[in-house]
Design a protein around this motif. Sequence first.
Motif, mmCIF file in Angstrom:
data_model
loop_
_atom_site.group_PDB
_atom_site.id
_atom_site.type_symbol
_atom_site.label_atom_id
_atom_site.label_comp_id
_atom_site.label_asym_id
_atom_site.label_seq_id
_atom_site.Cartn_x
_atom_site.Cartn_y
_atom_site.Cartn_z
ATOM 1 N N TYR A 234 0.830 -1.211 0.000
ATOM 2 C CA TYR A 234 0.000 0.000 0.000
ATOM 3 C C TYR A 234 0.854 1.245 0.000
ATOM 4 C CZ TYR A 234 -2.913 3.696 1.988
ATOM 5 O OH TYR A 234 -3.539 4.887 2.224
ATOM 6 N N LEU A 237 2.773 1.657 -3.374
ATOM 7 C CA LEU A 237 1.980 2.142 -4.507
ATOM 8 C C LEU A 237 1.564 3.592 -4.292
ATOM 9 C CD1 LEU A 237 0.607 1.509 -7.174
ATOM 10 C CD2 LEU A 237 -1.357 0.630 -5.900
ATOM 11 N N GLU A 238 1.197 3.923 -3.061
ATOM 12 C CA GLU A 238 0.782 5.301 -2.787
ATOM 13 C C GLU A 238 1.940 6.263 -3.006
ATOM 14 O OE1 GLU A 238 -1.777 7.479 0.682
ATOM 15 O OE2 GLU A 238 -0.049 6.258 1.316
ATOM 16 N N ASP A 239 3.111 5.933 -2.439
ATOM 17 C CA ASP A 239 4.270 6.811 -2.599
ATOM 18 C C ASP A 239 4.693 6.892 -4.063
ATOM 19 O OD1 ASP A 239 4.125 7.138 0.061
ATOM 20 O OD2 ASP A 239 5.994 6.080 0.548
ATOM 21 N N CYS A 241 2.712 6.795 -6.675
ATOM 22 C CA CYS A 241 1.816 7.754 -7.341
ATOM 23 C C CYS A 241 2.166 9.187 -6.932
ATOM 24 C CB CYS A 241 0.368 7.430 -6.969
ATOM 25 S SG CYS A 241 -0.220 5.864 -7.643
ATOM 26 N N GLU A 253 0.696 17.031 -3.949
ATOM 27 C CA GLU A 253 0.028 15.795 -3.573
ATOM 28 C C GLU A 253 0.496 15.252 -2.229
ATOM 29 O OE1 GLU A 253 -2.375 14.488 -5.196
ATOM 30 O OE2 GLU A 253 -2.307 15.902 -6.863
ATOM 31 N N GLU A 289 -7.424 -1.393 -0.029
ATOM 32 C CA GLU A 289 -6.488 -0.291 0.160
ATOM 33 C C GLU A 289 -5.768 0.049 -1.136
ATOM 34 O OE1 GLU A 289 -4.219 -4.043 0.976
ATOM 35 O OE2 GLU A 289 -6.221 -3.243 1.385
ATOM 36 N N LEU A 290 -5.473 -0.964 -1.913
ATOM 37 C CA LEU A 290 -4.811 -0.720 -3.199
ATOM 38 C C LEU A 290 -5.770 -0.065 -4.183
ATOM 39 C CD1 LEU A 290 -2.724 -4.006 -3.600
ATOM 40 C CD2 LEU A 290 -1.990 -1.792 -2.693
ATOM 41 N N VAL A 293 -5.890 3.465 -3.571
ATOM 42 C CA VAL A 293 -4.771 4.191 -4.175
ATOM 43 C C VAL A 293 -5.078 4.493 -5.637
ATOM 44 C CG1 VAL A 293 -2.344 4.096 -4.776
ATOM 45 C CG2 VAL A 293 -3.103 3.224 -2.566
ATOM 46 N N HIS A 297 -5.476 8.324 -6.039
ATOM 47 C CA HIS A 297 -4.194 8.901 -6.470
ATOM 48 C C HIS A 297 -3.927 8.692 -7.955
ATOM 49 C CE1 HIS A 297 -2.961 9.879 -2.333
ATOM 50 N NE2 HIS A 297 -3.424 8.669 -1.963
ATOM 51 N N LEU A 298 -4.091 7.421 -8.400
ATOM 52 C CA LEU A 298 -3.662 7.134 -9.776
ATOM 53 C C LEU A 298 -4.608 7.735 -10.800
ATOM 54 C CD1 LEU A 298 -1.694 5.755 -11.659
ATOM 55 C CD2 LEU A 298 -3.037 3.646 -11.438
#
Length: 1869
Positions: A234, A237-239, A241, A253, A289-290, A293, A297-298
């Motif tokens: 999680y 992937l968040e970082d 993006c 962001e 959670e993914l 993201v 975010h994406l």
Amino acid sequence: MQSPTLLLADYQALSKEAGRRNSEVRDAADKAYSLLKNSPSRETTIAELQAEPLQTPSPLFQPIFLASATRNAKVIALAVTALQRLTTASLVPRALVKQILETLEAIIPQGVEIQLKILQTLVSLLTSPSPTSSQGVLVQGEDLGVALELSHRLSTSKIPVVASTASATLRQLFMFVFERLPLEDSKIDSLPPPSFHVDVPSPEHDAAGSAPPPTADDDKSKSISLHPAARDAYLLLEDLCLLIANSGEARTEGEPSFLKWSGLSRTFGLELVESIVSGFGTVVRSHPELLLVLRAHLCPLLLRLLPPPAPGNVPNSFPLTLRLTRVIFLLLKSFSDLLPLESEIFLSIFVKVISEGDGWMRVLGLEIWRGLCGDFGLVMKVFERYDMKGSAEGGSMIFSSLMAAFNRLATQNPSILGVGSAVLYGSSLQPYHGTSSTSGTSLGVSHPAGSASTSSLANIGGGIVDSAMEMGFGLAQAVASTSAVAGSGGGLSVSAATLKLQCIDQLDKADAPPIPETYVFLLVLQCLASLADGFAAFTLGSGLGEQEKEKKLNVVRGMADASWPALLASLSFFISTDLDDDLFGDVVAALQNFTSVCGVLGLATPREAFLTSLCKFSIPPSVVSQLAASADTKPTPGPTTATSVLTAGAESLGLSVGHLASTAPPGLSSRNLVCLRATISVAQYLAGSLGAIWFAVFETLQNAEFVLKSSAGRGKKKSTTPAPPSPMKGGAGANAKGDEGRIPVLPTEADELAVQASIAKLFEVSKGLDDEAFKSFVGALARLSGEMIGVAMTEEGEPLGAGMGGSTAGSMSPGGSGSRRRASGISSMRTLRLDEKSFGVSKLGVVSLLNVHRLIYRESTVGWDLVTSHLLHVQHYSLAPSAIRLQAADVLDQILLVAPKNLSTGGDELQRRIQTQVLTALEAQAEPALRPQSSTDVEIRRMAFETLIKILESNGHSFIAGWERIFHILRTACPSGSAAYMGPPSPGASGFDLTHNLDKIDEDDDGGNQLKPGGSYFGAPDRVAKTPVLVRTSFPSLQLICTDFLGALTIDELKDCIGTLSEFGKQTDDVNVALTSGGLLWSVSDHLQAKRKDGDNEVAHGELWMFLLHQLLALSQDPRQEARDGAITTIFRSISLYGSTLSKSTWDACFWDIVFPLLDSLSTTIAKHNKEFNESETVVSTADLVVQVNGPPIRLLDKQWDDSKTLALKSMGNVFFEYLPKIVRTSRYEETWAAFVGHLKRSFVEDRPQAATASMQSLEKVLSVALDGAEVSRIASSWEVAWAAWDEIGHAIVALSHPPAGGNAKTFTQINLEAYVKVALPIYTPPYITFDLTRIHRLLAILKAVLTYTRSPDFRPDVDSLTPLQASILEVVAAIKLEIPGAASAVLSDLSEYLTLAFIAAFDSEGETSIKSRPRVTQRVSYIALTKEVMPHVLWLFQRYKEDASIYDQGAVERMLAAYALPLKLKHDCPAPSKFGSDQLLWKTATVNFLKAVRDTVVALQTLGPNLPTATFEGIWRHIVDGFRGALLADSNASAEHHSAEEQHEEENFDLALLASIEQDVVPYIGNALVPDELIKRLGKCLQTASRLYELDLPNASSSLNDNLSSADSIMEADVGHESTKETRFDSDFDRQATGEMFGTTAEVVEVGRERFGYWCFDLLFLLCSDVPPSDEEELEDVESGPERRRIATLCLPFLLNRCSAVIKTYVADAPLRGKMPFPRIRQEELIFVLQKLINCRLHQGALWASSQPEPSKSILSLPPLEASTPIPQLVRSALLRSPLAHLYEFHPLFTSLLSLSTQSPSITSAYIPYRRTTGDGLEDSVAFKGLPEGFKIQKIGRTGHDAEATDIVHLTLAALTKVGTEIGAGVV
């Protein structure tokens, strides 16, 4: 653990490398080495490392940490290697991970090698499990961030290898992180509680999903706990993006919490995101959670970086946009259901991109859509999620907008794609522009005015079809017009339009690649093709459950309904452009698939639109129009129809193509055939639901058949290129093919045949249709065929305003003025050629035959009424072309024929119904219309009759109804008088009584009474169609009834049948039918006789049979031969068949009332014709003559009557042969037999050859019948009558052999005479008649007269084989019983005469003819084969009866010897023994037989001679001597001229048999006192003459003097050679030479060519005259010199002495004249031979003296004593002449003359050639004398030779004189 060997080596190398400068490193390495090497210490160390927490510093890692601080690159590299090995061995404790990462970070600056090893170590750390952690992960949390940071730092290195390796490692590390999630999820229950929590909002509801909509509680956010691996993924992937979003911009962001990097390239970051989404889509979908993201975010990031096309928006760089689109594509593919709102935005953007974008941005969008369209399930969800919801709530219409965009994009620049000429114009590749009446291109069918219904396509409202289908087609056609003027476009092909790597995959490019101009069109086409394939795959092959399938089908139905206009327009445009083969196949497949989908989904309008489009592209309108126009020699403009969209569009654009003309031949291209196959496939698949649209399909198939046949008729050259693959197999974007793989423009013949086979197969689907669909199917065919001939038809296939009852032309109104058009714009009635058939009618027949069970077992309304009524309408429609009317009749007949055959089950009621239906339709066809009959009407009626016979043949046995109707149909073809039968009236017609009319016909069957139209069923004269063809066609039905179905007829029906037969027999239109009718009367009579035998009304049947015979007798006088012969045959067949049941009185009546009157009538008629012809003096032309097999050509009329009489004679003979035992018992038998033989005798003597031969053959056959012992006297009298008739005929033959001059006498052919001769055998056969010697002589005389008959016109070659007549005569002769006294002599005499015919009676026959103008043909009659056959038989017969004195006394032996002697005398003048073979020469055969006969004759004469008359005895010996004389003196010059030396040698050996026979057979017996002296002298003279060896070379006495003769001697020789000279020297007679005065000559000699034979004759002459044979002194005691031998010697001695004297005298006379010129060899040898023989010869005592006496024979037998009173000289001479050496004394003067030559010309007397002629010493005769006949032995003659010691003339002469002196006592003391 792995083997520590490598690790030990690493520590040892580290220790060594550290050395003294890094002693602490060395010591630590040595310690680690010792621990690992010592096993107990090693195990302890490993346990310590695996313990948590670590208690003491690990001795294994201590050297690594120490080495990292040394700054020595080599030491550090070894240390990192050891670290990597420990990591791989899972020996790294978690407590040391942080220290290890710090160590690795510290050594980064140590160089490239160290950096690469760091990357490898990082990978090992992240992939190695933790030996103590419960989660099994060694690096996680902050340590994971550090590890990723190290990899990221290295990826920014300036060194390419490090940067690229680090980037790949970083991507790999990211993947490792996400790979941990599934493992953690699987162990989640065993993990400790998580400590990390995240708030996740509820997911959006998916309208296309199956889950229920969310509730109010579901809208709240909820917190979820994450375990370490999930937390790492999680945060990672968040970082990621956040890093992408913050790259190059202000950090709006937020800061990354896990990846604390300074920055990240957006392109690289997007690639990492793509890898995560593509590789772990399933994992991402399962972790909220993914997904959070992605959503939070994406997706915003992507939307911000990829704005939609707008005037103010500037697109990003190509690399960034490329990666953005790739990530979006993955999100749409995998997460569109979880991100519905975001997906809607993305889809809308991409629709706008392809609609409004340009360049590479549009290409990327299209490539995205190509990928999405390939997933039809996704497209369905898009439609269901947005379009279905949007249509109801006003939302987005993604799918509809997409299809519209595709359509606009496909057609935005049509000039680029060019025109698909092969599709639009067929094989001509150019447009055709004719008149307005033939250039229509309407897609629909222009129905005639007043049509009640049109196709459903015409009812489509709003012009939807036009806007869809015509849009693409019209634009393409407009482009075609532009291209025709400005040049063709480039076209669209996979090879030219495709990028090597699609644009979206070119990640390594900084700028967009060059994009082909047509790539956009290719992408659009592939998208459409994928959608069409998706429609087909889901709809046609869905495997879902029923409920789910129905739901999905509703979605697909909505999609299809929304997309078909755009799809149709786009595909119609593409298919009409210049596509390559693969793309063309994709478009056709798309059209085909979507059409099938529409049909399955029940979308009638799009189905018909697509199907019509396929039809249009299958058959280009221009092709059909041009072919139709070319078929019309004078095109006539018709009414203007609806103008096509193509023409209107082109004209609106101002494009004129009228100046272009097609020069290539019109026809279908291969692409047209591909479209046609697709059309056929769709029609087959949707067969049950097409309904009225079948009409368009059938019309297309009709046009296809028209074009294919027209092209084939012009002999179009076919390409041998294989047919293209099916379009269903080729997908969009397939690999490009070279030119060799392209579909050829011109289809191959195999392609066309395959298409035609597919068309034919299409109609087989009708078998599976239900009744309603079948009615639509058949109705469409009927409608098509009707409208093509100008009849207005309803949609159901029935004529407008016409029912079944109106079958005439007046009830059928043509549609308009005959200008109805096909779908292609062809005027139907004006372009139908005379021989063109109707497609609709043809296929209507095919469908009917395929569904015949449906037609007969279902109600007639299902199909029978429609089919039959339509076909009857067509065939009776007079305005239709004849070919189509006949075709309709043929199809109807096929149906009527098949229907009864398929009645396999069903009761009588069904059979009666079907039989009635069939006969009713057939009657309607056979019935003439109420108008004048044309040839087509007659042909249609003829076909009805043909069908009737076929029906009767196949199903007549099962008919239970309709016989009356059948006879009525037959009577329509053969009316009485001039009325034509119009068929039975309809039921209820006034004034019609069927039974009454039938009775009336029977009463008036003679045709004398005319039936009135008002009182019968015969129509008015204007409806008469009296043609022979109807008679010929209908009669077989009647014939079949008479042969197979008479048993099913009642008495009345039989009577009706006989009446019908009588009508057919009396008609004059067809003689074959007439004569067959007479034959059928016999079949009826046979049936009647059978009924009579069964006792069924015997009297009535018997009377009817007799009536038939009399009717046949009357018919036998018919002037037509065929009818006449048929009646004659039937008469005798009837008598022959039932003869065993006839009574005696019936037999007499048959002969005297029928048979004999029949012959008399025929004879009278023939005589009448002959008399008329002879009196007319008419010259007959060759064309009027016919050839006779056994005679000269005669008139056809005469030949016909002769044939009839021949038939009557043979038939009469057959009856007598078969029933003679019964006939002989009749009361009038003698009269009957006499009349029978008399008719045969008169026929042979008076009639022409054919009948004459038949008469004798009949007589022979009857005489050969086997009879029992009863009625012997009657039979014997019959044979006497036959012999008397045969003898009388023989007299007639002899009398007619030499007719008077100028007469026209009867001539007999060889066949006549052969038949006549054969009759003698059964007559001669006992026991019915006795033959005495008188009858035998009469028989032989007649046979000889027949054999030597010379007036036959048909002599055959008789060289190699006997003629039949000769063979028959010899057969009769061989049958003669020779036991009768005198019979053998008579037969031997006649056979001897037969033997001579080849030599004395051969002649050239001039074939005689009775026709005045006919030339004569010459044939040589040689009798050679007869001679060859008779020669050995004569000898055999003689040897069999040689002891019978009668053959000698009656002269048979003399005739035999004379017959044999004739070929001996002729020798080489005999005819050749064979023409083609190699038979023995006739004279040789005769010689052998003659010598054998002589041998037996002379022996028999010794016994029978005293008892025979002297004349007979002398006559026999005379023939013997004459035979030898002829053989010995025969001319052999021909042998010398035409045969080789070897052949001549063999011939001499053959003739040696003559001398051997004289020596062995004749000489011992010819001295008999009963033999006259003259015969013995003749034999001696013969031998003297035969001994001649040469002749003087004198000129021919009749020729002029040779110009080269100049000397006096030559002139004298020529003069004295004349016949008037008396000079002895030139006389050929030896006797005159010996006694006459001799003068010499220098003339040369010519050898006779048979030198050996001459010497043999000379030897034989010496033998006859000698007392002791020379050279055989060893056999002296065996020689008997009896009185017979002395007599022979005395009589022959003068000939011997004269022969020798002539030799010496000529030699002495010629020698002085020759001087020193030597004599020829032949003369020298001859003189030596004479001297030798004279010296060795000893005469019989007193032979020379007796030969000089008046009666030598008596003198030699009784020598008188010498008288002393005789003067001394005479006394001495008399004494010397009695001496054996008297001949030497007689030659004393000649010897002295020879000696005198030695002093004058010594060279002459000594010049000689040794004489050599000894032959065969010590050899078998067959070897030594090759050619000698078998059975003959050589004794003295042929074996004697000369004395080799004395060959000199002087010495020989002195020897002779010495013997003379010794004989007279000279010198004796």
